[in-house]
Scaffold this motif. Structure first.
Motif, PDB file in Angstrom:
ATOM      1  N   ALA A   1      54.940  56.201 -68.133  1.00 39.88           N
ATOM      2  CA  ALA A   1      56.398  56.107 -68.140  1.00 39.88           C
ATOM      3  C   ALA A   1      56.914  55.606 -69.485  1.00 39.88           C
ATOM      4  CB  ALA A   1      56.863  55.187 -67.006  1.00 39.88           C
ATOM      5  N   ARG A   2      56.244  54.594 -70.043  1.00 40.39           N
ATOM      6  CA  ARG A   2      56.676  54.053 -71.328  1.00 40.39           C
ATOM      7  C   ARG A   2      56.449  55.069 -72.452  1.00 40.39           C
ATOM      8  NH1 ARG A   2      57.030  48.350 -71.293  1.00 40.39           N
ATOM      9  NH2 ARG A   2      58.090  47.822 -69.342  1.00 40.39           N
ATOM     10  N   VAL A   3      55.336  55.789 -72.403  1.00 42.73           N
ATOM     11  CA  VAL A   3      55.050  56.807 -73.415  1.00 42.73           C
ATOM     12  C   VAL A   3      56.146  57.856 -73.425  1.00 42.73           C
ATOM     13  CG1 VAL A   3      53.523  58.757 -73.938  1.00 42.73           C
ATOM     14  CG2 VAL A   3      52.556  56.501 -73.526  1.00 42.73           C
ATOM     15  N   THR A   4      56.533  58.322 -72.245  1.00 38.84           N
ATOM     16  CA  THR A   4      57.562  59.352 -72.142  1.00 38.84           C
ATOM     17  C   THR A   4      58.908  58.851 -72.653  1.00 38.84           C
ATOM     18  OG1 THR A   4      56.436  60.340 -70.237  1.00 38.84           O
ATOM     19  CG2 THR A   4      58.754  60.901 -70.557  1.00 38.84           C
ATOM     20  N   GLY A   5      59.230  57.629 -72.311  1.00 39.12           N
ATOM     21  CA  GLY A   5      60.548  57.114 -72.661  1.00 39.12           C
ATOM     22  C   GLY A   5      60.662  56.507 -74.037  1.00 39.12           C
ATOM     23  N   GLU A   6      59.534  56.008 -74.613  1.00 40.57           N
ATOM     24  CA  GLU A   6      59.628  55.215 -75.829  1.00 40.57           C
ATOM     25  C   GLU A   6      58.858  55.771 -77.025  1.00 40.57           C
ATOM     26  OE1 GLU A   6      58.389  51.238 -74.916  1.00 40.57           O
ATOM     27  OE2 GLU A   6      59.469  51.202 -73.014  1.00 40.57           O
ATOM     28  N   TRP A   7      57.823  56.597 -76.787  1.00 38.01           N
ATOM     29  CA  TRP A   7      56.913  56.910 -77.888  1.00 38.01           C
ATOM     30  C   TRP A   7      56.723  58.396 -78.161  1.00 38.01           C
ATOM     31  CZ3 TRP A   7      51.942  59.198 -78.096  1.00 38.01           C
ATOM     32  CH2 TRP A   7      51.247  59.000 -79.312  1.00 38.01           C
ATOM     33  N   LEU A   8      56.890  59.242 -77.181  1.00 33.91           N
ATOM     34  CA  LEU A   8      56.451  60.630 -77.280  1.00 33.91           C
ATOM     35  C   LEU A   8      57.184  61.417 -78.373  1.00 33.91           C
ATOM     36  CD1 LEU A   8      54.260  62.141 -75.872  1.00 33.91           C
ATOM     37  CD2 LEU A   8      55.915  62.967 -74.201  1.00 33.91           C
ATOM     38  N   ARG A   9      58.481  61.237 -78.499  1.00 29.84           N
ATOM     39  CA  ARG A   9      59.286  61.876 -79.553  1.00 29.84           C
ATOM     40  C   ARG A   9      59.080  63.390 -79.609  1.00 29.84           C
ATOM     41  NH1 ARG A   9      56.927  57.599 -82.611  1.00 29.84           N
ATOM     42  NH2 ARG A   9      55.899  59.094 -84.001  1.00 29.84           N
ATOM     43  N   GLY A  10      59.097  64.030 -78.452  1.00 31.80           N
ATOM     44  CA  GLY A  10      59.010  65.479 -78.409  1.00 31.80           C
ATOM     45  C   GLY A  10      57.613  66.048 -78.373  1.00 31.80           C
ATOM     46  N   ASP A  11      56.585  65.233 -78.576  1.00 30.77           N
ATOM     47  CA  ASP A  11      55.201  65.700 -78.464  1.00 30.77           C
ATOM     48  C   ASP A  11      54.864  66.031 -77.010  1.00 30.77           C
ATOM     49  OD1 ASP A  11      54.871  65.319 -81.122  1.00 30.77           O
ATOM     50  OD2 ASP A  11      53.232  63.895 -80.978  1.00 30.77           O
ATOM     51  N   VAL A  12      53.768  66.743 -76.834  1.00 26.75           N
ATOM     52  CA  VAL A  12      53.244  67.038 -75.505  1.00 26.75           C
ATOM     53  C   VAL A  12      51.928  66.283 -75.329  1.00 26.75           C
ATOM     54  CG1 VAL A  12      52.372  68.819 -73.961  1.00 26.75           C
ATOM     55  CG2 VAL A  12      54.318  69.317 -75.460  1.00 26.75           C
ATOM     56  N   VAL A  13      51.831  65.462 -74.293  1.00 31.34           N
ATOM     57  CA  VAL A  13      50.593  64.719 -74.042  1.00 31.34           C
ATOM     58  C   VAL A  13      49.516  65.676 -73.540  1.00 31.34           C
ATOM     59  CG1 VAL A  13      49.483  62.962 -72.627  1.00 31.34           C
ATOM     60  CG2 VAL A  13      51.750  62.543 -73.559  1.00 31.34           C
ATOM     61  N   GLN A  14      48.375  65.696 -74.227  1.00 30.37           N
ATOM     62  CA  GLN A  14      47.244  66.512 -73.813  1.00 30.37           C
ATOM     63  C   GLN A  14      46.181  65.683 -73.107  1.00 30.37           C
ATOM     64  OE1 GLN A  14      46.346  68.289 -77.637  1.00 30.37           O
ATOM     65  NE2 GLN A  14      47.715  70.017 -77.261  1.00 30.37           N
ATOM     66  N   ALA A  15      46.090  64.414 -73.445  1.00 34.38           N
ATOM     67  CA  ALA A  15      45.171  63.494 -72.758  1.00 34.38           C
ATOM     68  C   ALA A  15      45.652  62.074 -72.994  1.00 34.38           C
ATOM     69  CB  ALA A  15      43.742  63.660 -73.258  1.00 34.38           C
ATOM     70  N   LEU A  16      45.673  61.282 -71.928  1.00 35.06           N
ATOM     71  CA  LEU A  16      46.006  59.866 -72.012  1.00 35.06           C
ATOM     72  C   LEU A  16      45.009  59.140 -71.122  1.00 35.06           C
ATOM     73  CD1 LEU A  16      47.842  57.527 -72.898  1.00 35.06           C
ATOM     74  CD2 LEU A  16      49.314  58.042 -70.941  1.00 35.06           C
ATOM     75  N   VAL A  17      44.040  58.457 -71.738  1.00 40.33           N
ATOM     76  CA  VAL A  17      42.922  57.904 -70.978  1.00 40.33           C
ATOM     77  C   VAL A  17      42.715  56.442 -71.335  1.00 40.33           C
ATOM     78  CG1 VAL A  17      41.838  60.183 -71.022  1.00 40.33           C
ATOM     79  CG2 VAL A  17      41.081  58.461 -72.649  1.00 40.33           C
ATOM     80  N   VAL A  18      42.291  55.663 -70.351  1.00 39.79           N
ATOM     81  CA  VAL A  18      41.939  54.279 -70.615  1.00 39.79           C
ATOM     82  C   VAL A  18      40.728  54.260 -71.529  1.00 39.79           C
ATOM     83  CG1 VAL A  18      40.513  54.162 -68.520  1.00 39.79           C
ATOM     84  CG2 VAL A  18      41.354  52.054 -69.562  1.00 39.79           C
ATOM     85  N   ALA A  19      40.729  53.368 -72.519  1.00 40.40           N
ATOM     86  CA  ALA A  19      39.617  53.295 -73.470  1.00 40.40           C
ATOM     87  C   ALA A  19      39.497  51.872 -73.997  1.00 40.40           C
ATOM     88  CB  ALA A  19      39.827  54.261 -74.634  1.00 40.40           C
TER      89      ALA A  19
END
Length: 223
Positions: free
Chosen positions: A12-30
């Motif tokens: 939710a935070r990535v979509t609202g605060e960081w993505l800036r028009g990019d498309v997420v291809q993978a978001l994984v715990v690391a």
């Protein structure tokens, strides 16, 4: 490896605060490995700047000696060092988008402030007695913080205490590939941790710990 609700908070935070028009291809715990060893020219095994002796030894390391190595590169400023050091705290995720590769973390605003203040004060002390008193304060503050953290609800239940940060980010072309890696002699079991080897176009690579879902998302296979 992490609370699914916490990962949902990151999404939710990535979509609202960081993505800036990019498309997420993978978001994984690391996270970093349980015991990391650096093999980077100019750094010692702990990732600190190396002296002449350490630099001479670094020149003798062969590629075959690196099967338990966490980070390998030719320079302290290589991409793998930046990635790995960004994973050295809690609540971290590796994200690959259409234009970027990055490490994101949720910083808990309610955690660690007393111990951090004590550490900063200890660094300012000039006398031996003052240093000892400072160390005592650090131990006391750390113990108190640990006791509070045991009682504190998960970060996913305290979203107002969570701040999304990006300690590492590069353009997507800097990422060469991501491969599966398995710790030798360590069995894998269902639901247990998995490992990845992340290669960059500058020739450096880092090994990181994830889970089955993370391995699948970045390599296409969990086994």
């Amino acid at each position: 490896m992490t609370d699914p609700a916490e990962t949902a908070l990151v999404h939710a935070r990535v979509t609202g605060e960081w993505l800036r028009g990019d498309v997420v291809q993978a978001l994984v715990v690391a996270t970093e490995l349980d015991r990391e060893v650096y093999r980077v020219r100019g750094l010692d095994e702990d990732g600190h700047p190396a002296g002449r002796v350490e630099k001479a030894l670094d020149a003798l390391f062969s590629e075959s000696a690196g099967e338990y190595v966490a980070v390998r590169g030719d320079h302290p400023a290589c991409a793998a060092v930046g990635l790995y050091q960004a994973l050295s705290t809690e609540h971290t995720w590796l994200v690959v988008t259409s234009h970027r590769v990055a490490v994101l973390r949720l910083r808990d605003l309610a955690k660690g402030t007393a111990a951090e203040d004590a550490l900063a004060a200890a660094k300012e002390e000039k006398s031996f007695g003052g240093v000892l008193r400072g160390l005592g304060k650090i131990v006391s503050a750390s113990a108190a913080e640990f006791a509070r953290s045991v009682r504190r609800p998960p970060l996913s239940e305290r979203p107002d205490d969570a701040v999304l940060e990006c300690p590492f980010e590069l353009p997507r072309p800097a990422l060469a590939r991501v491969e599966k890696w398995k710790q030798p002699l360590v069995p894998q079991f269902r639901g247990g941790p998995r490992w990845l080897q992340v290669h960059f176009t500058d020739g450096s690579w880092a090994r990181v710990k994830t889970d089955e879902a993370g391995q699948t998302a970045l390599t296409g296979s969990a086994e």
